[in-house]
Design a protein around this motif. Structure first.
Motif, PDB file in Angstrom:
ATOM      1  N   LEU A   3      -9.495   1.562  -3.358  1.00  0.00           N
ATOM      2  CA  LEU A   3      -8.545   2.237  -3.382  1.00  0.00           C
ATOM      3  C   LEU A   3      -8.350   2.771  -4.711  1.00  0.00           C
ATOM      4  O   LEU A   3      -8.606   2.472  -5.898  1.00  0.00           O
ATOM      5  N   LEU A   7      -2.494   4.499  -4.385  1.00  0.00           N
ATOM      6  CA  LEU A   7      -2.433   3.838  -3.315  1.00  0.00           C
ATOM      7  C   LEU A   7      -2.218   2.299  -3.304  1.00  0.00           C
ATOM      8  O   LEU A   7      -1.411   1.847  -2.606  1.00  0.00           O
ATOM      9  N   LEU A  11       1.247   0.261  -2.213  1.00  0.00           N
ATOM     10  CA  LEU A  11       1.033  -0.981  -1.347  1.00  0.00           C
ATOM     11  C   LEU A  11       1.802  -2.290  -1.668  1.00  0.00           C
ATOM     12  O   LEU A  11       2.686  -2.787  -1.228  1.00  0.00           O
ATOM     13  N   LEU A  99       1.709   6.582   2.106  1.00  0.00           N
ATOM     14  CA  LEU A  99       0.600   5.626   2.824  1.00  0.00           C
ATOM     15  C   LEU A  99       0.422   6.157   4.248  1.00  0.00           C
ATOM     16  O   LEU A  99      -0.406   5.219   5.057  1.00  0.00           O
ATOM     17  N   ASP A 101      -1.356   7.739   6.139  1.00  0.00           N
ATOM     18  CA  ASP A 101      -2.870   7.952   6.433  1.00  0.00           C
ATOM     19  C   ASP A 101      -3.475   6.481   6.304  1.00  0.00           C
ATOM     20  O   ASP A 101      -4.453   6.471   6.624  1.00  0.00           O
ATOM     21  N   ARG A 102      -2.724   5.483   5.790  1.00  0.00           N
ATOM     22  CA  ARG A 102      -3.580   4.254   5.239  1.00  0.00           C
ATOM     23  C   ARG A 102      -2.947   3.041   5.928  1.00  0.00           C
ATOM     24  O   ARG A 102      -3.696   2.015   6.079  1.00  0.00           O
ATOM     25  N   ILE A 103      -1.945   3.110   6.439  1.00  0.00           N
ATOM     26  CA  ILE A 103      -1.291   1.985   7.083  1.00  0.00           C
ATOM     27  C   ILE A 103      -1.013   2.460   8.787  1.00  0.00           C
ATOM     28  O   ILE A 103      -0.943   3.464   9.040  1.00  0.00           O
ATOM     29  N   GLY A 158      -6.260  -3.211   0.730  1.00  0.00           N
ATOM     30  CA  GLY A 158      -4.873  -2.610   0.817  1.00  0.00           C
ATOM     31  C   GLY A 158      -4.025  -3.722   1.333  1.00  0.00           C
ATOM     32  O   GLY A 158      -2.744  -3.997   0.733  1.00  0.00           O
TER      33      GLY A 158
END
Length: 317
Positions: A3, A7, A11, A99, A101-103, A158
């Motif tokens: 990461l 980011l 988180l 986030l 596009d990450r969660i 993450g």
């Protein structure tokens, strides 16, 4: 893939702020109704909770008084208080927005819904006696958010950063609550009946504020006793909101992060491992009587781990 520090920081703080919103909601709902039912000055009831939010100075400057209404407003939905429930949810949403596009989309929807439903309330909620429902909604929103994360978020780096933030915030909160309530009078065995009843009421509030009342009564069969309650909330290895349990889970999360960065930041693991060991081998009298370690020492250690995480992972870019 590792990461980016930005980011990872989002988180971590998303986990902290959602946990903070839940902790404040629990404590506020319990204390608010206790002031309506119990004798004693409002300040005596609210001081420990206000200490968690930085003391009563800012509240008094803003409202000019300390009473159930001003404290309820300050801690629930006043956005000028960075530790209020509304502010915590807004900060969590701000971190979650970076986030997207990450969660999982369900996580974003949960925190966004909580923000839209709870962060625009005003003093009208107190006029209609709706503070309890507000706090319950905030508590449920946090639990719903972490439940979705548990069910849908991959157990990668993450997840570990979010979990570390959640557990760090939980340990910090429990220590601060105990620090505010563990007065010499509370630990004194023999008290006048009126004082003993008042202390028993306040320690029942401590348990209920941590959703620990039923778990404590199931584990401890000696009634409401400040020393035993403190021992349970500090050292029980199975209760999810105890300091020991939180610190162990914090360390587990940091170990998983370390596996993604082998050998890069040994100081973070050293500090968290030391904290786990202090709580694993301590007895309640070591903390409350001998102060080896004391509550303030443990709080410094917890915040030291937080500072080490920030220095190691969030200040690298």
């Amino acid at each position: 893939m590792l990461l980016l520090s930005r980011l990872a920081e989002n988180l971590f703080w998303m986990g902290r702020y959602m946990e903070r919103a839940e902790n404040t909601a629990r404590l506020l709902s319990v204390n608010y109704y206790a002031t309506l039912e119990s004798a004693g000055s409002a300040r005596d009831h609210w001081r420990p909770l206000l200490d968690l939010a930085g003391g009563e100075g800012a509240l008094r400057a803003h409202y000019g008084r300390v009473d159930a209404r001003s404290v309820g407003s300050w801690l629930a939905f006043d956005r000028e208080n960075p530790s209020s429930i509304a502010s915590s949810l807004a900060f969590a949403r701000s971190n979650a927005r970076g986030l997207r596009d990450r969660i999982p989309s369900e996580m974003w929807e949960a925190v966004n819904r909580a923000y839209l439903n709870l962060c625009f309330e005003t003093g009208d909620i107190l006029d209609r006696d709706g503070l309890f429902e507000f706090c319950v909604a905030a508590r449920d929103a946090s639990q719903f958010f972490f439940g979705i994360a548990f069910a849908t978020l991959p157990r990668d780096e993450g997840w570990s950063f979010m979990r570390a933030g959640q557990m760090l915030e939980r340990a910090d909160n429990t220590l601060r609550v105990l620090q505010g309530r563990l007065t010499p009078e509370a630990l004194r065995g023999a008290l006048e009946p009126a004082a003993a009843v008042q202390i028993e009421q306040r320690w029942a509030q401590v348990l209920k504020g941590a959703s620990a009342y039923e778990a404590y009564r199931k584990r401890i069969h000696a009634g409401i006793n400040p020393r035993l309650i403190a021992g349970f909330l500090l050292l029980d290895e199975y209760f999810p909101r105890s300091v020991r349990y939180s610190v162990q889970n914090l360390h587990d999360a940091l170990e998983q992060i370390h596996r993604c960065h082998p050998g890069e930041h040994p100081e973070v693991l050293r500090l968290s491992r030391w904290l786990v060991a202090r709580l694993e081998f301590a007895q309640v009298d070591d903390i409350l009587t001998r102060q080896q370690p004391g509550l303030s020492d443990l709080l410094v250690d917890v915040n030291g781990v937080g500072a080490a995480i920030t220095a190691a992972y969030f200040e690298q870019e």
